[in-house]
Design a protein around this motif. Structure first.
Motif, PDB file in Angstrom:
ATOM      1  N   PRO A  37       0.847  -1.201   0.000  1.00 33.19           N
ATOM      2  CA  PRO A  37       0.000   0.000   0.000  1.00 33.19           C
ATOM      3  C   PRO A  37       0.883   1.251   0.000  1.00 33.19           C
ATOM      4  CG  PRO A  37      -0.522  -1.483   1.841  1.00 33.19           C
ATOM      5  CD  PRO A  37       0.800  -1.900   1.286  1.00 33.19           C
ATOM      6  N   VAL A  38       0.547   2.214  -0.856  1.00 35.26           N
ATOM      7  CA  VAL A  38       1.353   3.439  -0.941  1.00 35.26           C
ATOM      8  C   VAL A  38       0.447   4.659  -0.786  1.00 35.26           C
ATOM      9  CG1 VAL A  38       3.262   2.465  -2.262  1.00 35.26           C
ATOM     10  CG2 VAL A  38       1.292   3.296  -3.507  1.00 35.26           C
ATOM     11  N   LYS A  39       0.726   5.474   0.200  1.00 39.25           N
ATOM     12  CA  LYS A  39      -0.149   6.619   0.474  1.00 39.25           C
ATOM     13  C   LYS A  39       0.461   7.906  -0.089  1.00 39.25           C
ATOM     14  CE  LYS A  39      -2.859   8.848   4.058  1.00 39.25           C
ATOM     15  NZ  LYS A  39      -3.119   9.054   5.480  1.00 39.25           N
ATOM     16  N   ASP A  51       6.484   4.055   2.922  1.00 39.45           N
ATOM     17  CA  ASP A  51       5.952   3.212   1.848  1.00 39.45           C
ATOM     18  C   ASP A  51       6.989   3.027   0.742  1.00 39.45           C
ATOM     19  OD1 ASP A  51       3.769   3.392   3.430  1.00 39.45           O
ATOM     20  OD2 ASP A  51       2.588   4.632   2.086  1.00 39.45           O
ATOM     21  N   SER A  85      -3.136   2.331  -3.837  1.00 39.57           N
ATOM     22  CA  SER A  85      -3.290   3.590  -3.126  1.00 39.57           C
ATOM     23  C   SER A  85      -4.768   3.907  -2.996  1.00 39.57           C
ATOM     24  CB  SER A  85      -2.553   4.719  -3.864  1.00 39.57           C
ATOM     25  OG  SER A  85      -2.423   5.814  -2.984  1.00 39.57           O
ATOM     26  N   ILE A  86      -5.116   4.455  -1.854  1.00 40.53           N
ATOM     27  CA  ILE A  86      -6.502   4.853  -1.603  1.00 40.53           C
ATOM     28  C   ILE A  86      -6.490   6.370  -1.508  1.00 40.53           C
ATOM     29  CG2 ILE A  86      -8.412   4.722   0.047  1.00 40.53           C
ATOM     30  CD1 ILE A  86      -6.796   1.976   0.894  1.00 40.53           C
ATOM     31  N   PRO A 108      -7.581   5.030   9.240  1.00 39.11           N
ATOM     32  CA  PRO A 108      -6.874   3.742   9.209  1.00 39.11           C
ATOM     33  C   PRO A 108      -7.767   2.502   9.204  1.00 39.11           C
ATOM     34  CG  PRO A 108      -5.709   5.250  10.622  1.00 39.11           C
ATOM     35  CD  PRO A 108      -6.971   5.966  10.193  1.00 39.11           C
ATOM     36  N   VAL A 143      -9.111   2.097   5.769  1.00 38.68           N
ATOM     37  CA  VAL A 143      -8.014   1.699   4.866  1.00 38.68           C
ATOM     38  C   VAL A 143      -7.741   0.205   5.061  1.00 38.68           C
ATOM     39  CG1 VAL A 143      -5.544   1.956   4.343  1.00 38.68           C
ATOM     40  CG2 VAL A 143      -6.933   3.984   4.813  1.00 38.68           C
ATOM     41  N   MET A 166       4.164  -2.840   4.202  1.00 44.72           N
ATOM     42  CA  MET A 166       3.640  -1.472   4.211  1.00 44.72           C
ATOM     43  C   MET A 166       4.391  -0.603   5.210  1.00 44.72           C
ATOM     44  SD  MET A 166       0.066  -2.596   5.970  1.00 44.72           S
ATOM     45  CE  MET A 166      -0.724  -1.000   6.067  1.00 44.72           C
ATOM     46  N   GLY A 167       4.183   0.718   5.117  1.00 50.98           N
ATOM     47  CA  GLY A 167       4.853   1.623   6.036  1.00 50.98           C
ATOM     48  C   GLY A 167       4.358   1.429   7.456  1.00 50.98           C
ATOM     49  N   ALA A 185       2.034   6.678   8.390  1.00 50.14           N
ATOM     50  CA  ALA A 185       1.918   7.698   7.345  1.00 50.14           C
ATOM     51  C   ALA A 185       2.337   9.020   7.982  1.00 50.14           C
ATOM     52  CB  ALA A 185       0.484   7.765   6.835  1.00 50.14           C
ATOM     53  N   ASP A 209      -0.882  11.664   9.008  1.00 49.50           N
ATOM     54  CA  ASP A 209      -1.711  11.496  10.206  1.00 49.50           C
ATOM     55  C   ASP A 209      -0.929  10.908  11.381  1.00 49.50           C
ATOM     56  OD1 ASP A 209      -1.482   8.761   9.657  1.00 49.50           O
ATOM     57  OD2 ASP A 209      -3.451   8.615   8.732  1.00 49.50           O
ATOM     58  N   CYS A 248      -0.584   8.000  12.362  1.00 50.42           N
ATOM     59  CA  CYS A 248      -1.436   7.086  13.138  1.00 50.42           C
ATOM     60  C   CYS A 248      -0.715   5.826  13.617  1.00 50.42           C
ATOM     61  CB  CYS A 248      -2.662   6.690  12.329  1.00 50.42           C
ATOM     62  SG  CYS A 248      -3.943   7.945  12.372  1.00 50.42           S
ATOM     63  N   ASN A 249       0.089   5.225  12.742  1.00 48.02           N
ATOM     64  CA  ASN A 249       0.747   3.953  13.079  1.00 48.02           C
ATOM     65  C   ASN A 249      -0.298   2.922  13.527  1.00 48.02           C
ATOM     66  OD1 ASN A 249       2.303   1.851  14.043  1.00 48.02           O
ATOM     67  ND2 ASN A 249       3.388   3.053  15.574  1.00 48.02           N
ATOM     68  N   GLN A 250      -1.332   2.738  12.719  1.00 54.17           N
ATOM     69  CA  GLN A 250      -2.428   1.838  13.093  1.00 54.17           C
ATOM     70  C   GLN A 250      -2.790   0.852  11.988  1.00 54.17           C
ATOM     71  OE1 GLN A 250      -5.617   4.583  13.886  1.00 54.17           O
ATOM     72  NE2 GLN A 250      -4.756   5.225  15.840  1.00 54.17           N
ATOM     73  N   THR A 251      -2.626   1.271  10.723  1.00 57.34           N
ATOM     74  CA  THR A 251      -3.236   0.517   9.624  1.00 57.34           C
ATOM     75  C   THR A 251      -2.689  -0.915   9.527  1.00 57.34           C
ATOM     76  OG1 THR A 251      -3.448   2.628   8.498  1.00 57.34           O
ATOM     77  CG2 THR A 251      -3.858   0.671   7.188  1.00 57.34           C
TER      78      THR A 251
HETATM   79  P1  AMP Z   1      -1.094   5.008   9.325  1.00 57.88           P
HETATM   80  O1  AMP Z   1      -1.673   3.878  10.143  1.00 57.88           O
HETATM   81  O2  AMP Z   1      -2.150   5.971   8.847  1.00 57.88           O
HETATM   82  O3  AMP Z   1       0.046   5.702  10.033  1.00 57.88           O
HETATM   83  O4  AMP Z   1      -0.503   4.357   7.968  1.00 57.88           O
HETATM   84  C1  AMP Z   1       0.354   3.232   7.983  1.00 57.88           C
HETATM   85  C2  AMP Z   1       0.518   2.683   6.581  1.00 57.88           C
HETATM   86  O5  AMP Z   1      -0.756   2.291   6.055  1.00 57.88           O
HETATM   87  C3  AMP Z   1       1.080   3.645   5.550  1.00 57.88           C
HETATM   88  O6  AMP Z   1       2.499   3.695   5.615  1.00 57.88           O
HETATM   89  C4  AMP Z   1       0.590   2.988   4.247  1.00 57.88           C
HETATM   90  O7  AMP Z   1       1.402   1.882   3.889  1.00 57.88           O
HETATM   91  C5  AMP Z   1      -0.779   2.457   4.636  1.00 57.88           C
HETATM   92  N1  AMP Z   1      -1.826   3.440   4.286  1.00 57.88           N
HETATM   93  C6  AMP Z   1      -2.488   4.284   5.116  1.00 57.88           C
HETATM   94  N2  AMP Z   1      -3.363   5.052   4.427  1.00 57.88           N
HETATM   95  C7  AMP Z   1      -3.254   4.684   3.115  1.00 57.88           C
HETATM   96  C8  AMP Z   1      -3.879   5.098   1.894  1.00 57.88           C
HETATM   97  N3  AMP Z   1      -4.799   6.062   1.868  1.00 57.88           N
HETATM   98  N4  AMP Z   1      -3.507   4.481   0.748  1.00 57.88           N
HETATM   99  C9  AMP Z   1      -2.574   3.505   0.745  1.00 57.88           C
HETATM  100  N5  AMP Z   1      -1.955   3.077   1.863  1.00 57.88           N
HETATM  101  C10 AMP Z   1      -2.286   3.638   3.035  1.00 57.88           C
END
Ligand code: AMP
Length: 248
Positions: A6-8, A39, A62-63, A94, A97, A115-116, A119, A122, A124-127
């Protein structure tokens, strides 16, 4: 073995982020956007695994809005094989997503998600964690080294004060930390080649996922300004000032 990355699309990490005048969020008009740096590390790791003959296909997802297609093109230019754009102009949290990614993993029969860990917009470190829970798959988070071997993956994790090495079975979710690798720049021929690679377009409705927000952002503020420092002439003066300020 097929891998999902997944790439944001986020505000470029070099941009000085400005808060909107009404404190409702950050300014996105005319701001440079790029792939989330964690990502990029995930794409690089997947490409290295493919080059080493350990995986067969990399699908970049990507979303986001139509422009998120550019983020997918970057992943394709780095070496991903095909892309999926889940198109929406809404902000996707998240959990939503993770649900969209879960659906794609099922539909596309994917075995591994890289995945990262976070992001940078945000923070968040949750997805990744939510996705692993939804899929019922093991997770290796904050990876600084990844080794695939016989249906399992050994992940070295960056933890407080050291490193932890775990072995998890595949299928699995891995989230990348900063030291995992140094992502490559896409070469011009690869950028040209990436234009021919397919990108599928879907909507959250196609995937049957409700992305309505569950969180309400109350206020976004700039960090408090740091006060200017002063120069002192002597240790005595320094101690005096510290006493005056109640620091000692
Ligand atoms: P987060 O939990 O928002 O910090 O995101 C952690 C990871 O989830 C990111 O590094 C991406 O790999 C993936 N991710 C989050 N939002 C998106 C998005 N809108 N599209 C694609 N990948 C996402």
């Amino acid at each position: 073995m097929k891998v999902l990355v997944p790439v944001k699309r986020v505000v470029d990490f070099n941009v000085k982020v400005r808060v909107k005048a009404d404190n409702s969020g950050v300014e996105l008009q005319n701001v440079k956007m790029s792939m989330n740096p964690f990502d990029e590390i995930a794409v690089e790791e997947a490409v290295r695994l493919k080059e080493a003959g350990k995986i067969s296909e990399i699908v970049a997802v990507s979303i986001g809005p139509q422009q998120a297609q550019e983020t997918i093109r970057t992943a394709l230019a780095m070496g991903a094989d095909r892309g999926i754009l889940v198109k929406t102009d809404q902000l996707v949290e998240p959990l939503a997503v993770a649900k969209l990614l879960q659906k794609i993993v099922g539909d596309e029969n994917l075995d591994l998600v890289i995945m990262g860990k976070q992001a940078i917009d945000d923070d968040c470190n949750q997805t990744g964690q939510m996705l692993a829970a939804l899929l019922g798959w093991p997770q290796g988070t904050f990876a600084s080294e990844v080794r695939l071997e016989n249906g399992a993956v050994q992940v070295t994790r960056e933890i407080d004060g050291g490193l932890e090495t775990i072995k998890i079975t595949i299928p699995a979710v891995i989230t990348t930390d900063l030291r995992l690798n140094e992502p490559r720049y896409a070469s011009l021929p690869n950028i040209m080649k990436a234009k021919q690679k397919p990108i599928d377009e879907k909507t959250p409705e196609d995937l049957g996922v409700d992305i309505s927000p569950r969180l309400k952002s109350l206020k976004v503020e700039e960090p408090a300004k740091r006060e200017a420092g002063i120069k002192v002439e002597s240790v005595e003066e320094l101690v005096g000032k510290l006493k005056q300020e109640g620091v000692i």
